[in-house]
Design an enzyme around this catalytic site. Structure first.
Site, PDB file in Angstrom:
ATOM      1  N   ASP A 230     106.388  26.017 -12.782  1.00 38.55           N
ATOM      2  CA  ASP A 230     107.323  25.642 -14.053  1.00 38.55           C
ATOM      3  C   ASP A 230     107.312  26.974 -14.691  1.00 38.55           C
ATOM      4  O   ASP A 230     106.797  28.062 -14.226  1.00 38.55           O
ATOM      5  CB  ASP A 230     106.877  24.511 -14.932  1.00 38.55           C
TER       6      ASP A 230
ATOM      7  N   HIS B 168     105.329  23.805  -4.579  1.00 35.81           N
ATOM      8  CA  HIS B 168     105.980  23.544  -5.646  1.00 35.81           C
ATOM      9  C   HIS B 168     105.982  24.723  -6.778  1.00 35.81           C
ATOM     10  O   HIS B 168     105.198  24.903  -7.462  1.00 35.81           O
ATOM     11  CB  HIS B 168     105.035  22.162  -6.590  1.00 35.81           C
TER      12      HIS B 168
ATOM     13  N   ASP C 296     102.846  19.747   2.593  1.00 40.08           N
ATOM     14  CA  ASP C 296     103.165  20.740   2.314  1.00 40.08           C
ATOM     15  C   ASP C 296     104.706  20.405   2.107  1.00 40.08           C
ATOM     16  O   ASP C 296     105.549  20.580   2.684  1.00 40.08           O
ATOM     17  CB  ASP C 296     102.989  21.637   3.291  1.00 40.08           C
TER      18      ASP C 296
ATOM     19  N   GLU D 232     101.305  22.722  -5.933  1.00 41.39           N
ATOM     20  CA  GLU D 232     101.850  23.491  -6.726  1.00 41.39           C
ATOM     21  C   GLU D 232     101.067  24.765  -6.816  1.00 41.39           C
ATOM     22  O   GLU D 232      99.885  24.701  -6.590  1.00 41.39           O
ATOM     23  CB  GLU D 232     101.760  22.748  -8.247  1.00 41.39           C
TER      24      GLU D 232
END
Ligand SMILES: [Zn+2]
Length: 612
Positions: free
Chosen positions: A219, A541, A585, A594
């Site tokens: 993020d 991620h 994956d 992530e």
């Protein structure tokens, strides 16, 4: 240390608490090289050799060579004088090591007797080729099974991987345009997240010029607590292995400015951390949007980036403030030879932060109402407080910091030998090691002896456990949870610290074992680092990797790893599997795939320790 969240018992570990809270809120949104050398010729030769090696490995993939996933090697390679083991998970008797260029047999041997590995469910035989020390590119062939991926044997086997892993931080920079250049065309983005403001929970309001730092993980948030753990790990790598790292160019905008590139990269994040300090010395916990954006590039995330606090006076959190005190104290001594003003500014910040936590030792943070981004809700800040005392003592030599450490360190004994007890929220051990490395009159010799003894005893335990583990990895059964790859890397860090206290080849080899696990010697025969090895992770991620037009993910990033707690839909949909196999994956598997700056820093430390 354990936490109870809504009746769920969860380990006191980074993203577990962060994401568990998130999950319990039923948020269904897709969370979704060497020694410094002045010998130009040697540098040139080394660069040329690395390039040839890279081409060879890339050539193997493009030539359509298919390796058997039943033969697991470190896809990067092995240093010549280290223990070298490949793992075979199909029944066989013998193995050969062959030269990649012409298939010539350079070594042959018998596989060890088959043993079951409960964590993966695999039946394992080991191929020990430690006696092969000649520099080259090789593969393992097992009659009846197939061949392995190529790997190198060379003194600087990890130089390229270190470069990519450390340079990955540049790719995480926020508040600036990023471009990985001709080496990775298309891996770039324009400036992002300039729209910053105070959130109502911060005690202030309105727009503010706070930009910079690294995007935390997959993020685009920035969190002081995890930043502190990350930044300190990188600065510790510098303090321990600086002579190996000083001349390594990362090809970042600051390259050539007279400061070693690793320190320039770390300073990018330090400058942001310093901006998160309020005038009273306290530090706000995080700067994020109110919720996670979709899988868009950073410049396309238009939600304001808000500085968030605890919602009531004093608004700043003790854990964030203690983190800044510790990290800024390290910066004050590390940057002094390169930029006295920055070092002095860092020390002022560290002292102010220390004064604040002396008054506010346990102000903790939870997300303000309506905020869904990460929490990093560390409930205990006394370990960060202890760590800050050790760093300030080492930097300043002022007795008050020494006294605090001596009076408090026993509460945090012993050093844990299992991964789930170590991480961004448990920093006492960082304080221990700093204290034990401090050479100042007044440092308590009994505390130093105690810390060294604890570290060595723990290292011996981990080394023995790793040698007895069929995969030769330090992970215990319960370590296969959120960020398990960070646990593996942390075992390596502890072993390298122990080696600094008392040199021991077994500690270095065991640290390497954990690196081999991350780079392909695991049940998936997968390199958990993007664009490293012949069979790497391809769908982390990580928003830029998911949103850009490049077929490959951004390079050098470490994925989180197998996670038996299965906190995302991808993992939850898997059938019953042993813990080491609970990994996919898949970009949507944030609980296993992530990337995150804290485990990225652990990888960098482990690699830095193995550079020649
Ligand atoms: Zn950004």
């Amino acid at each position: 240390m354990r936490l109870q969240i809504s009746g769920l018992k969860v380990a006191h570990y980074p993203f577990l608490t962060r994401r568990s809270c998130f999950q319990l809120q039923l948020v269904a949104q897709k969370e979704t090289l060497h020694h410094a050398t002045s010998k130009l010729g040697e540098n040139y030769m080394r660069t040329a050799l690395i390039s040839i090696l890279t081409l060879l490995l890339a050539g193997m993939a493009s030539a359509g060579i298919t390796a058997s996933p039943d033969i697991k090697v470190d896809q990067v390679g092995y240093p010549p004088n280290s223990q070298k083991i490949a793992i075979v998970t199909a029944p066989a008797e013998t193995f050969q090591v062959k030269q990649a260029s012409d298939g010539a047999v350079v070594l042959q041997g018998k596989l060890s007797a088959a043993v079951p590995d409960n964590d993966s469910g695999d039946t394992i035989q080991a191929a020990d080729f430690s006696s092969l020390r000649k520099t080259g590119v090789y593969y393992i062939e097992v009659p009846g099974v197939g061949r392995s991926w190529d790997f190198a044997i060379r003194p600087d086997a990890y130089s390229r991987t270190y470069y990519l892993a450390m340079r990955a931080f540049y790719g995480q920079r926020c508040g600036t345009a990023v471009d990985l250049g001709p080496e990775f065309p298309g891996f770039s983005h324009p400036v992002c997240h300039l729209d910053a403001r105070f959130h109502s929970s911060s005690g202030k309001e309105g727009p503010v010029h706070v930009t910079g730092g690294w995007h935390d993980a997959g993020d685009y948030g920035r969190y002081v607590v995890n930043s502190g753990a990350t930044t300190s790990t990188l600065l510790r790598a510098w303090e321990m292995f600086g002579p190996k790292l000083a001349s390594i160019k990362l090809n970042i905008p600051e390259t050539g400015n007279g400061t070693p590139d690793i320190l320039s990269e770390v300073r990018w994040n330090l400058e942001w951390m310093l901006k998160m300090q309020d005038e009273d010395g306290g530090v706000w916990h995080k700067q994020t949007s109110e919720r996670f954006c979709g899988f868009v590039m950073p410049q396309d995330d238009h939600m304001p980036s808000e500085i968030m606090g605890t919602g009531a006076p004093p608004y700043k959190s003790s854990c964030a403030t203690a983190n800044l005190a510790a990290v800024a104290a390290i910066a004050a001594r590390v940057y002094a030879p390169y930029d006295k003003d920055f070092a002095a500014r860092s020390l002022v910040a560290a002292r102010k932060a220390w004064a604040w936590i002396e008054v506010h030792p346990n102000v903790t943070f939870t997300n303000p109402p309506g905020v869904q981004t990460g929490v990093y809700d560390d409930r205990v800040c006394s370990d960060e407080h202890l760590w800050a005392a050790a760093e300030l003592w080492r930097t300043t030599g002022e007795p008050a910091y020494n006294r605090y450490f001596i009076e408090n360190y026993r509460k945090f004994r012993p050093i844990p030998s299992v991964g789930y007890a170590v991480g961004w929220s448990s920093e006492a051990v960082m304080g221990f090691w700093t204290y034990a490395l401090t050479k100042r009159t007044g440092t308590d010799p009994h505390a130093v002896a105690d810390i060294r003894q604890m570290t060595l005893a723990t290292a011996r335990e981990i080394a023995e456990r790793t040698q007895n583990n069929p995969y030769h990895v330090g992970l215990t059964t319960r370590d296969y949870e959120w960020g398990s790859n960070d646990f593996a890397a942390h075992y390596g860090i502890l072993l390298l610290m122990a080696n600094a206290f008392e040199p021991n080849r077994a500690f270095v080899d065991t640290a390497l074992d954990n690196l081999h696990y991350l780079l392909g010697r695991n049940t998936f025969s997968l390199s958990f680092v993007t664009q490293v090895g012949s069979n790497p992770v391809r769908h982390p991620h990580h928003r830029p990797s998911g949103a850009d037009n490049n077929p490959e993910p951004w390079p050098g990033l470490l994925a989180g790893g197998p996670n038996a707690a299965r906190q995302d839909r991808v993992l939850a949909s898997l059938p019953f599997l042993p813990p080491a196999k609970i990994y996919v994956d898949n970009q949507d598997s944030y609980a296993s795939n992530e990337i995150a700056i804290n485990w990225q820093a652990s990888l960098v430390f482990l690699l830095a320790g193995q550079l020649p």
